[in-house]
Design a protein around this motif. Sequence first.
Motif, PDB file in Angstrom:
ATOM      1  N   THR A 188     -39.837   6.053  36.611  1.00 25.78           N
ATOM      2  CA  THR A 188     -40.116   7.466  36.357  1.00 25.78           C
ATOM      3  C   THR A 188     -40.250   8.231  37.668  1.00 25.78           C
ATOM      4  O   THR A 188     -41.004   7.832  38.559  1.00 25.78           O
ATOM      5  N   THR A 191     -44.638   5.310  42.068  1.00 30.56           N
ATOM      6  CA  THR A 191     -43.706   4.670  41.136  1.00 30.56           C
ATOM      7  C   THR A 191     -42.619   3.907  41.884  1.00 30.56           C
ATOM      8  O   THR A 191     -42.185   2.845  41.422  1.00 30.56           O
ATOM      9  N   ALA A 218     -47.524   3.512  32.325  1.00 29.30           N
ATOM     10  CA  ALA A 218     -48.400   2.614  31.565  1.00 29.30           C
ATOM     11  C   ALA A 218     -47.619   1.783  30.556  1.00 29.30           C
ATOM     12  O   ALA A 218     -47.995   0.642  30.252  1.00 29.30           O
ATOM     13  N   SER A 219     -46.512   2.355  30.019  1.00 36.67           N
ATOM     14  CA  SER A 219     -45.693   1.604  29.065  1.00 36.67           C
ATOM     15  C   SER A 219     -44.705   0.670  29.735  1.00 36.67           C
ATOM     16  O   SER A 219     -43.980  -0.046  29.050  1.00 36.67           O
ATOM     17  N   GLY A 220     -44.662   0.691  31.083  1.00 35.66           N
ATOM     18  CA  GLY A 220     -43.805  -0.244  31.809  1.00 35.66           C
ATOM     19  C   GLY A 220     -42.582   0.374  32.436  1.00 35.66           C
ATOM     20  O   GLY A 220     -41.793  -0.336  33.068  1.00 35.66           O
ATOM     21  N   ASN A 221     -42.372   1.693  32.283  1.00 38.36           N
ATOM     22  CA  ASN A 221     -41.215   2.354  32.886  1.00 38.36           C
ATOM     23  C   ASN A 221     -41.584   2.812  34.295  1.00 38.36           C
ATOM     24  O   ASN A 221     -42.047   3.932  34.509  1.00 38.36           O
ATOM     25  N   TYR A 222     -41.359   1.933  35.260  1.00 40.25           N
ATOM     26  CA  TYR A 222     -41.731   2.239  36.639  1.00 40.25           C
ATOM     27  C   TYR A 222     -40.672   3.053  37.366  1.00 40.25           C
ATOM     28  O   TYR A 222     -40.856   3.402  38.534  1.00 40.25           O
ATOM     29  N   GLU A 248     -47.194  12.701  31.364  1.00 37.98           N
ATOM     30  CA  GLU A 248     -46.096  11.976  30.728  1.00 37.98           C
ATOM     31  C   GLU A 248     -45.610  10.843  31.621  1.00 37.98           C
ATOM     32  O   GLU A 248     -45.300   9.737  31.148  1.00 37.98           O
ATOM     33  N   THR A 300     -47.404   9.255  33.814  1.00 38.96           N
ATOM     34  CA  THR A 300     -48.423   8.202  33.786  1.00 38.96           C
ATOM     35  C   THR A 300     -48.293   7.359  32.524  1.00 38.96           C
ATOM     36  O   THR A 300     -48.422   6.128  32.571  1.00 38.96           O
ATOM     37  N   ARG A 301     -48.034   8.024  31.374  1.00 43.92           N
ATOM     38  CA  ARG A 301     -47.828   7.265  30.144  1.00 43.92           C
ATOM     39  C   ARG A 301     -46.602   6.367  30.245  1.00 43.92           C
ATOM     40  O   ARG A 301     -46.617   5.227  29.776  1.00 43.92           O
ATOM     41  N   ALA A 302     -45.526   6.912  30.848  1.00 46.61           N
ATOM     42  CA  ALA A 302     -44.321   6.098  30.999  1.00 46.61           C
ATOM     43  C   ALA A 302     -44.593   4.883  31.878  1.00 46.61           C
ATOM     44  O   ALA A 302     -44.146   3.771  31.589  1.00 46.61           O
TER      45      ALA A 302
END
Length: 718
Positions: free
Chosen positions: A332, A353, A326-330, A320, A322-324
């Motif tokens: 996390t 991160t 990948a979507s631009g939420n650094y 999850e 990694t997906r965050a």
Amino acid sequence: MAIRLIRRLSTGTAPYFSLAVLLLVLAYLLSAATQDKSRLNDLFLLIFGIGVICLILLAVLLTRGLYRLYRDFRRKAAGSRLTLRLVSLFVLLIIGSTSIVYGFSVHFLQRGINSWFDVQVEQALNDSLELSRNAFGIRMRTLLRQTRMMAGVLSELPDSSLGNNLRELNRLSGALELSIWRTDGRIVVSSIDNPAIIVPDRPDDAIIRQIKQGEDYIGLDPKDDDLQLRAAVRIPAQSPLDEERLLHVLFPVNDQLSVLGKNVQDAYTDYKELSYLRQPLVTIFTLTLSLIVFLTVLASIWFAVWISQRIVAPLQALAEGTRAVASGNYNTQLTASGHDEIGFLVRSFNQMTQRLTQARNASQRSHRLLEQQTSYLTTVLGSLSSGVITIDKDLYLRTANMASSSILGVNLQQRLESSLDTLGRLNDNLQTFILLIKNHTLEARGWEQQLEFNQSKGRQTLMLHGTPLPGESGWVVIFDDITALIQAQRHAAWGEVARRLAHEIKNPLTPIQLSAERLQHKYVSLVPADQADTLNKLTETIVQQVEAMKEMVNEFSDYARSPTLQLEWLAVGDLLRDVLTLYQSNPAHQFTLLNSPENLQVQVDRNRFRQVLHNLLKNAIEASEEAGMAVDIVISYHAVRYQHRRWLEITVNDQGPGFPEEMINKLFEPYATTKTRGTGLGLAIVKKIIEEHGGDVWAENLGDEGAGIIIRLPLEDA
């Protein structure tokens, strides 16, 4: 309420707490039943019921866990496949190992219980019991004979000496107690060896009835934790009239013999009890073992599901995260638990991160700075009147300001990242522009060149400057529309020429005209009649040509001078109608005025603007007449919006032959004309006056329907 209570009990920690309590109770009951086999039958139903309840609870928990696992698998949740593989592996190991252990356990259980009831063991217990019975029988027969002898001795003694003799017999026989009783149960005399015992032990009624029947009694009786021999015999009566009496004797049993006998008896009793419960024991133990194994299997499977989810949970969190990322939420951050490899991986992910966040923040700061610089540069470029474009080394358009689109007549902002070849296909003028740039990009140095276009409004002249960008990354091209500058220079030059011509020509014209007229008046009467007509014709020709020369000089003067405009607000429709009134005297000439639906007013110099209209109408009439065509002129006016401003657009269309293609771009230049007579300054004066009003004028052919002149003036509401 009941449904809500069931839901609350079936969720959270309540099922686990209840299961733990029931398992503890079940363990306690199994321990109690194992330690005391006599309670096994009593506790079996309770143990089996609690076990079934535990099975149901475990089945519910396991079903819920498996359903969640199946739901995650159907949804393709992160880690669900790995969890399913781990659970499957654990279940195979649990079922395989438990099946083997269960099979051997049942086999050993049945063999172990059957070994308890071995024939040799049972024969040995019977022999031991028979041996102990024989040993006690010999002892009992001996003591019974001794008791009979003491009864015979006592029968011969008088009652007064019974007490002393009884004590002596008690001492000699080693008995615990000697007592003489009547058959009605009353004591006669007794002798007790133990001083702690005051009241002698009374024989029970069965013993007394047996004595009355003439039979002696000898038996082994337990006394507290010890054994003792009880004997009772009839005392022979000396005469038939004497009352019947019996001698009651308690003999001690040897301690070791008593313990051994008791152990043999207890072992034999237990063995018979177990022998009776042999098959029920096998069934009970098998069921109990099966229940425990089933509980163990279910608990192990549930634990396998739980531990698999616990193992995969950090990996799911990583997925999850990694997906965050990948979507631009650094930002996390995962919760690091433990110091194992997964914990190390989670901490490494958090460090990554954090570094990505720092890099993103730095990138955002750089991007904001770049945006500020770009905005600053865009503002600067947008405020320039010069066109500025940049192209990369692959000849793709990267940037273009508003002036470049305005000059080229193409919206370059919408065509950024397009190749120059693609742009060149938009129109012929842009193709010429692109070819010039491509030719110069082959050189690794700056360049400058003038370029001319043929536009519908006339010839357009551009001055281009090209400079290579650093690192051979492309080119920046700056270009200016110098059409107005060249025209201004040309007009200034022609104005100077016209002014000088007007000055040099106008001075001798008046003396020439006056001389010709004087010659005519003075000498026409002196010459012969046949020559007078010739003289009149010659002098009239001179006067006419001088008048033509004066008209041309006046036009030169009009073109050369730049008077101050007397601007005033005029209704466009009224002004056009006033001018057209002057041309309606000739019925062969047709004039049509198309009025605008708006009441448009424009700020112009009345006289100068009337001169413009007169020149245009005169040119249209002369062009039609020279071509031998009907004079049919259509004048229209309306408001248009161009470059975010409102303009007045006046169109003068005729039905003449139109303009030659080679002249259409030169019509408004001085001395450019298609007529057989005229100075060629009419349209030049028109353009000059319109430009003095801040407007523009151009010509266009209408195909087979003649030609048109379009005037565009800035329109302001009065």
